[in-house]
Design a protein around this motif. Structure first.
Motif, PDB file in Angstrom:
ATOM      1  N   VAL A   1       0.846  -1.191   0.000  1.00 55.98           N
ATOM      2  CA  VAL A   1       0.000   0.000   0.000  1.00 55.98           C
ATOM      3  C   VAL A   1       0.885   1.246   0.000  1.00 55.98           C
ATOM      4  N   TYR A   2       1.854   1.271   0.912  1.00 57.74           N
ATOM      5  CA  TYR A   2       2.794   2.392   1.003  1.00 57.74           C
ATOM      6  C   TYR A   2       3.499   2.601  -0.343  1.00 57.74           C
ATOM      7  N   ARG A   3       3.961   1.514  -0.929  1.00 58.32           N
ATOM      8  CA  ARG A   3       4.722   1.573  -2.172  1.00 58.32           C
ATOM      9  C   ARG A   3       3.861   2.121  -3.315  1.00 58.32           C
ATOM     10  N   GLN A   4       2.612   1.682  -3.397  1.00 55.40           N
ATOM     11  CA  GLN A   4       1.749   2.155  -4.489  1.00 55.40           C
ATOM     12  C   GLN A   4       1.382   3.620  -4.322  1.00 55.40           C
TER      13      GLN A   4
ATOM     14  N   ASP B   1       0.241   6.906  -9.380  1.00 55.84           N
ATOM     15  CA  ASP B   1      -0.732   7.995  -9.286  1.00 55.84           C
ATOM     16  C   ASP B   1      -2.130   7.478  -8.940  1.00 55.84           C
ATOM     17  N   LYS B   2      -2.205   6.259  -8.449  1.00 62.82           N
ATOM     18  CA  LYS B   2      -3.504   5.678  -8.104  1.00 62.82           C
ATOM     19  C   LYS B   2      -4.153   6.429  -6.941  1.00 62.82           C
ATOM     20  N   SER B   3      -5.469   6.479  -6.983  1.00 65.97           N
ATOM     21  CA  SER B   3      -6.213   6.996  -5.842  1.00 65.97           C
ATOM     22  C   SER B   3      -6.206   5.946  -4.737  1.00 65.97           C
ATOM     23  N   LEU B   4      -6.554   6.346  -3.526  1.00 64.19           N
ATOM     24  CA  LEU B   4      -6.606   5.382  -2.419  1.00 64.19           C
ATOM     25  C   LEU B   4      -7.653   4.305  -2.694  1.00 64.19           C
ATOM     26  N   THR B   5      -8.732   4.683  -3.354  1.00 67.37           N
ATOM     27  CA  THR B   5      -9.769   3.694  -3.701  1.00 67.37           C
ATOM     28  C   THR B   5      -9.217   2.655  -4.670  1.00 67.37           C
ATOM     29  N   GLU B   6      -8.443   3.116  -5.651  1.00 66.78           N
ATOM     30  CA  GLU B   6      -7.846   2.180  -6.607  1.00 66.78           C
ATOM     31  C   GLU B   6      -6.849   1.255  -5.932  1.00 66.78           C
ATOM     32  N   VAL B   7      -6.042   1.787  -5.026  1.00 64.42           N
ATOM     33  CA  VAL B   7      -5.083   0.961  -4.294  1.00 64.42           C
ATOM     34  C   VAL B   7      -5.825  -0.087  -3.473  1.00 64.42           C
ATOM     35  N   SER B   8      -6.874   0.344  -2.796  1.00 64.30           N
ATOM     36  CA  SER B   8      -7.664  -0.566  -1.972  1.00 64.30           C
ATOM     37  C   SER B   8      -8.275  -1.686  -2.805  1.00 64.30           C
ATOM     38  N   MET B   9      -8.805  -1.354  -3.958  1.00 68.53           N
ATOM     39  CA  MET B   9      -9.418  -2.362  -4.831  1.00 68.53           C
ATOM     40  C   MET B   9      -8.370  -3.309  -5.400  1.00 68.53           C
TER      41      MET B   9
END
Length: 327
Positions: A277-280, A285-293
């Motif tokens: 998560v930290y790395r992404q 440039d992903k949003s937090l929602t995109e990282v979570s998904m």
């Protein structure tokens, strides 16, 4: 299962090994650049030798067949090897899944070592090799140095470190300069020394809690488990399936894995996932929602709670600092 390709290599005669591999697979090796392109394997890389006793290389591998590389202990000088698994992609059923095969593996040339590279995947890694004599030339005399005592220990040993952002930044600098003919030598050499310096600090702080005399088959199996089953953060591994795959009970599997990576399998996986998560957030440039998904959290709140518990602050704070250029 595709037939495995097995290759025996030397930690002492690194470039001779690349030359032999290129010959066996009808590729090319010109002393610095490796190019292999067969119907089942693409293997490209660059490796440079500095001051006759230090080798720094970066490689990309994409193979449809399992590749096993065996390193047998050699007589002569003791070498220290740092192998940094970096990143790649899985290809299956028309789908491409990014994975981060992260980790820093440190061992000496007395350790019998066998790697089975992920197949059906694009895999990128960096290697740094140097003799103990070379290391001694670049370090001050210090009788209390734990790392010097460790490096001078000729018995087989192995150690694993997570790939943190500081080391990863140096790795990315090496990769970014691989095609820059006029400056890549100095970048490969200087950034490799920076990485060695960081690892030295970490090992001194940790008290060099290294693993000694690990059975080669255990090391091979647990490396394979990590590489093939713990790199896809969109799907949590099933311990029962892993138990069947490796032919041992869940308790034995966890015990051997912990003896090498210091944590049981699921604990290790969850830590790697939250570090991803930290790395992404830092590198994309992903949003937090995109990282979570992408990482298969149930929702943003779940990801935020786990992240904050591990790092002490919310992922939104990290993203805000990144967006403001304050990292």
């Amino acid at each position: 299962m595709e037939e495995k390709f097995t290759f025996e290599a030397s930690e002492h005669k690194v470039h001779e090994s690349y030359e032999k591999l290129a010959k066996d697979l009808k590729g090319s090796w010109d002393g610095e650049e490796l190019n292999i392109d067969t119907s089942w394997c693409t293997y490209k890389g660059n490796s440079f030798c500095f001051l006759e006793e230090m080798y720094v290389g970066i490689f990309q591998l994409n193979s449809k067949r399992p590749i096993i590389v065996k390193y047998e202990p050699d007589d002569g000088k003791t070498y220290i090897i740092i192998r940094i698994g970096f990143t790649g992609s899985y290809f299956s059923k028309g789908d491409t899944k990014k994975f981060h095969n992260l980790g820093v593996f440190i061992y000496n040339s007395s350790q019998k070592f066998e790697i089975e590279f992920p197949h059906g995947a694009k895999y990128e890694y960096v290697t740094i090799r140097f003799s103990v004599d070379f290391f001694n030339k670049f370090t001050r005399e210090n009788a209390n140095s734990k790392i010097k005592a460790l490096f001078q220990n000729n018995t087989p040993w192995f150690h694993y470190l997570p790939l943190d952002v500081e080391i990863e930044n140096f790795v990315r600098t090496i990769i970014a300069n691989v095609d820059k003919d006029k400056r890549r030598d100095i970048y490969f050499f200087s950034k490799a020394l920076d990485i060695v310096g960081i690892i030295q600090e970490k090992l001194e702080q940790e008290g060099t809690n290294v693993k000694k005399n690990i059975h080669p088959e255990d090391l091979k199996a647990m490396m394979q488990l990590k590489d093939e089953y713990l790199s896809n953060f969109s799907e949590q591994p099933n311990l029962s399936d892993l138990s069947d795959e490796f032919g041992m009970s869940i308790s034995k599997l966890n015990r051997i894995f912990k003896s090498i990576f210091d944590q049981p399998i699921l604990q290790f996986y969850k830590q790697q996932k939250i570090e991803e998560v930290y790395r992404q957030i830092i590198y994309t440039d992903k949003s937090l929602t995109e990282v979570s998904m992408d990482l298969n959290f149930s929702d943003n709140a779940h990801m935020s709670n786990v992240f904050k518990k591990y790092y002490g602050y919310a992922p939104s704070e990290l993203k805000e600092r990144k967006d403001k250029g304050k990292l």
